[in-house]
Motif scaffolding. Structure first.
Motif, PDB file in Angstrom:
ATOM      1  N   ASP A  57       0.863  -1.184   0.000  1.00 53.14           N
ATOM      2  CA  ASP A  57       0.000   0.000   0.000  1.00 53.14           C
ATOM      3  C   ASP A  57       0.897   1.231   0.000  1.00 53.14           C
ATOM      4  O   ASP A  57       0.949   1.994   0.974  1.00 53.14           O
ATOM      5  N   ALA A  58       1.615   1.413  -1.101  1.00 54.61           N
ATOM      6  CA  ALA A  58       2.724   2.376  -1.105  1.00 54.61           C
ATOM      7  C   ALA A  58       3.022   2.833  -2.522  1.00 54.61           C
ATOM      8  O   ALA A  58       2.370   2.441  -3.492  1.00 54.61           O
ATOM      9  N   ASP A  59       4.050   3.647  -2.628  1.00 54.57           N
ATOM     10  CA  ASP A  59       4.538   4.160  -3.899  1.00 54.57           C
ATOM     11  C   ASP A  59       5.056   3.009  -4.767  1.00 54.57           C
ATOM     12  O   ASP A  59       5.536   1.993  -4.257  1.00 54.57           O
ATOM     13  N   PRO A  60       4.983   3.158  -6.104  1.00 54.87           N
ATOM     14  CA  PRO A  60       5.522   2.107  -6.975  1.00 54.87           C
ATOM     15  C   PRO A  60       6.990   1.749  -6.688  1.00 54.87           C
ATOM     16  O   PRO A  60       7.400   0.596  -6.898  1.00 54.87           O
ATOM     17  N   ALA A  61       7.764   2.700  -6.199  1.00 55.70           N
ATOM     18  CA  ALA A  61       9.179   2.420  -5.909  1.00 55.70           C
ATOM     19  C   ALA A  61       9.338   1.376  -4.818  1.00 55.70           C
ATOM     20  O   ALA A  61      10.290   0.587  -4.824  1.00 55.70           O
ATOM     21  N   ILE A  62       8.418   1.380  -3.856  1.00 56.98           N
ATOM     22  CA  ILE A  62       8.408   0.345  -2.822  1.00 56.98           C
ATOM     23  C   ILE A  62       7.793  -0.933  -3.373  1.00 56.98           C
ATOM     24  O   ILE A  62       8.313  -2.037  -3.201  1.00 56.98           O
ATOM     25  N   ARG A  63       6.655  -0.775  -4.043  1.00 59.13           N
ATOM     26  CA  ARG A  63       5.888  -1.943  -4.470  1.00 59.13           C
ATOM     27  C   ARG A  63       6.704  -2.890  -5.359  1.00 59.13           C
ATOM     28  O   ARG A  63       6.678  -4.115  -5.157  1.00 59.13           O
ATOM     29  N   TRP A  64       7.421  -2.346  -6.338  1.00 56.99           N
ATOM     30  CA  TRP A  64       8.088  -3.255  -7.265  1.00 56.99           C
ATOM     31  C   TRP A  64       9.210  -4.029  -6.567  1.00 56.99           C
ATOM     32  O   TRP A  64       9.446  -5.206  -6.888  1.00 56.99           O
ATOM     33  N   GLN A  65       9.857  -3.402  -5.590  1.00 54.29           N
ATOM     34  CA  GLN A  65      10.926  -4.103  -4.888  1.00 54.29           C
ATOM     35  C   GLN A  65      10.358  -5.158  -3.928  1.00 54.29           C
ATOM     36  O   GLN A  65      10.967  -6.214  -3.728  1.00 54.29           O
ATOM     37  N   VAL A  66       9.194  -4.875  -3.332  1.00 53.09           N
ATOM     38  CA  VAL A  66       8.524  -5.887  -2.517  1.00 53.09           C
ATOM     39  C   VAL A  66       8.125  -7.081  -3.394  1.00 53.09           C
ATOM     40  O   VAL A  66       8.317  -8.244  -3.017  1.00 53.09           O
ATOM     41  N   MET A  67       7.595  -6.797  -4.557  1.00 53.33           N
ATOM     42  CA  MET A  67       7.193  -7.863  -5.476  1.00 53.33           C
ATOM     43  C   MET A  67       8.382  -8.715  -5.914  1.00 53.33           C
ATOM     44  O   MET A  67       8.269  -9.939  -6.039  1.00 53.33           O
ATOM     45  N   ARG A  68       9.510  -8.075  -6.120  1.00 54.86           N
ATOM     46  CA  ARG A  68      10.708  -8.821  -6.545  1.00 54.86           C
ATOM     47  C   ARG A  68      11.328  -9.596  -5.395  1.00 54.86           C
ATOM     48  O   ARG A  68      11.675 -10.774  -5.548  1.00 54.86           O
ATOM     49  N   ASP A  69      11.481  -8.955  -4.233  1.00 59.99           N
ATOM     50  CA  ASP A  69      12.335  -9.494  -3.169  1.00 59.99           C
ATOM     51  C   ASP A  69      11.593 -10.198  -2.052  1.00 59.99           C
ATOM     52  O   ASP A  69      12.202 -10.971  -1.306  1.00 59.99           O
ATOM     53  N   VAL A  70      10.287  -9.932  -1.894  1.00 57.74           N
ATOM     54  CA  VAL A  70       9.546 -10.494  -0.764  1.00 57.74           C
ATOM     55  C   VAL A  70       8.470 -11.471  -1.231  1.00 57.74           C
ATOM     56  O   VAL A  70       8.405 -12.608  -0.759  1.00 57.74           O
ATOM     57  N   THR A  71       7.620 -11.035  -2.168  1.00 59.53           N
ATOM     58  CA  THR A  71       6.555 -11.924  -2.630  1.00 59.53           C
ATOM     59  C   THR A  71       6.927 -12.700  -3.882  1.00 59.53           C
ATOM     60  O   THR A  71       6.212 -13.612  -4.278  1.00 59.53           O
ATOM     61  N   HIS A  72       8.035 -12.320  -4.532  1.00 60.40           N
ATOM     62  CA  HIS A  72       8.600 -13.076  -5.657  1.00 60.40           C
ATOM     63  C   HIS A  72       7.578 -13.286  -6.779  1.00 60.40           C
ATOM     64  O   HIS A  72       7.307 -14.401  -7.204  1.00 60.40           O
ATOM     65  N   GLU A  73       7.059 -12.161  -7.248  1.00 61.31           N
ATOM     66  CA  GLU A  73       6.123 -12.189  -8.362  1.00 61.31           C
ATOM     67  C   GLU A  73       6.853 -12.505  -9.670  1.00 61.31           C
ATOM     68  O   GLU A  73       8.073 -12.349  -9.766  1.00 61.31           O
ATOM     69  N   PRO A  74       6.130 -12.910 -10.714  1.00 62.67           N
ATOM     70  CA  PRO A  74       6.759 -13.139 -12.021  1.00 62.67           C
ATOM     71  C   PRO A  74       7.454 -11.883 -12.530  1.00 62.67           C
ATOM     72  O   PRO A  74       7.040 -10.755 -12.228  1.00 62.67           O
ATOM     73  N   ALA A  75       8.494 -12.087 -13.323  1.00 62.29           N
ATOM     74  CA  ALA A  75       9.316 -10.966 -13.777  1.00 62.29           C
ATOM     75  C   ALA A  75       8.508  -9.923 -14.532  1.00 62.29           C
ATOM     76  O   ALA A  75       8.764  -8.715 -14.413  1.00 62.29           O
ATOM     77  N   ASP A  76       7.515 -10.345 -15.326  1.00 68.58           N
ATOM     78  CA  ASP A  76       6.751  -9.373 -16.090  1.00 68.58           C
ATOM     79  C   ASP A  76       5.856  -8.517 -15.192  1.00 68.58           C
ATOM     80  O   ASP A  76       5.644  -7.332 -15.455  1.00 68.58           O
ATOM     81  N   VAL A  77       5.395  -9.094 -14.094  1.00 70.90           N
ATOM     82  CA  VAL A  77       4.591  -8.335 -13.136  1.00 70.90           C
ATOM     83  C   VAL A  77       5.461  -7.295 -12.426  1.00 70.90           C
ATOM     84  O   VAL A  77       5.063  -6.132 -12.253  1.00 70.90           O
TER      85      VAL A  77
END
Length: 326
Positions: A12-32
């Motif tokens: 629930d944050a700025d895209p700068a936080i969100r994309w790094q959370v997706m990469r490093d914490v929730t491990h979303e697919p690379a395209d996401v």
């Protein structure tokens, strides 16, 4: 908070936080992850910073200043936010810097390097190391400045900005800035073996001191290193040191355990890390709620360090949680 609640708060944050959370914490697919990262240049903090640049390439009317609203520090922030260097917005900004900016622009004194182009750097390895990180991130070949830094490595394995004033041993603050720069350079252009060897000697300097203790006495070098700020600017702390080693792919080992305990000890009962201090200077954007309040940047970094040590936060699959901006 359980793991899901902490992650939802992070998202629930700025895209700068969100994309790094997706990469490093929730491990979303690379395209996401890439799609979310692409928003940094057009939404929120990243877009705001890019919009502050003047047509002469400068931010804040200065190439470098102590108030952190200048070109050097805004580019550092954009790098840390993860703005896509291939975005049209970033390419336009970098072209202005490379075309127009010199180190004398807006200087409050008359430095001998005032005519240097911005990415040619100046004389202090702490500043030049940071600049190598930024230039490498944005696709600038920083090889000449890297060669200078390698020639300034001290016998104990690190670097120190105060050598010109008589220092003969390294400092953690200078060393961490140079190490981050060397790693970014290697990733950008495939550094030579001797660059990696120099970087590993710098890492050994930190490890021999367990990231915060004197090698000679075992005393804590600086208690401020045990309190976490963001942005770090030139400063060192234990979380920055661990996050660098994680990023560099260092193997976890016993000499890091005490530093990890510091990180775990700074975690709140609800599973988040607070902003414990702020360094001097006013950033042109506000990214946290203030000292003593939970910090998304510190929490993100704390979680990925714990995962590196095999202690990931327990979260439900993304399909079972809301991942859209709040």
């Amino acid at each position: 908070m359980d793991g899901d609640a902490v992650v939802d708060w992070l998202l629930d944050a700025d895209p700068a936080i969100r994309w790094q959370v997706m990469r490093d914490v929730t491990h979303e697919p690379a395209d996401v992850v890439a799609a979310e990262r692409s928003r940094v240049a057009t939404d929120g903090w990243g877009a705001h910073l890019l919009g502050l640049q003047s047509s002469d390439g400068l931010w804040g009317g200065n190439a470098f200043s102590q108030d952190r609203s200048d070109t050097f520090h805004v580019l550092e922030l954009l790098r840390r936010l993860g703005v896509d260097p291939a975005s049209a917005e970033a390419e336009t900004a970098l072209d202005r810097v490379r075309t127009h900016v010199t180190w004398g622009d807006g200087a409050w004194w008359d430095p001998p390097w005032k005519d240097n182009r911005f990415f040619d750097g100046e004389v202090e390895p702490c500043i030049n190391g940071n600049l190598v990180s930024t230039g490498s991130y944005f696709g600038v070949d920083m090889s000449p400045l890297v060669e200078r830094l390698l020639g300034e490595q001290l016998s104990d394995g690190g670097w120190n900005c105060e050598v010109e004033n008589g220092a003969t041993v390294s400092s953690f603050a200078t060393t961490i800035n140079v190490l981050e720069g060397l790693l970014a350079h290697e990733r950008a252009i495939g550094g030579a073996d001797w660059v990696a060897q120099a970087r590993h000697r710098g890492e050994a300097y930190m490890l021999e001191r367990r990231l915060f203790r004197r090698k000679s006495t075992g005393e804590v070098i600086d208690p401020e290193w045990l309190r976490f700020a963001y942005p770090p600017w030139w400063h060192y702390d234990v979380l920055r040191g661990l996050d660098y080693l994680r990023d560099a792919g260092t193997e976890t080992e016993a000499r890091l355990e005490e530093a990890l305990s510091v990180v775990e000890g700074n975690r709140d009962a609800d599973g988040r890390w607070p902003l414990q201090t702020r360094h001097e200077g006013e950033a042109p954007i506000e990214m946290d709620e203030g000292v003593g309040r939970p910090s998304r940047w510190n929490t993100l970094r704390g979680l990925r360090v714990l995962e590196w040590f095999g202690r990931p936060v327990a979260v439900s699959p993304s399909s079972e949680r809301a991942t859209s901006p709040g």
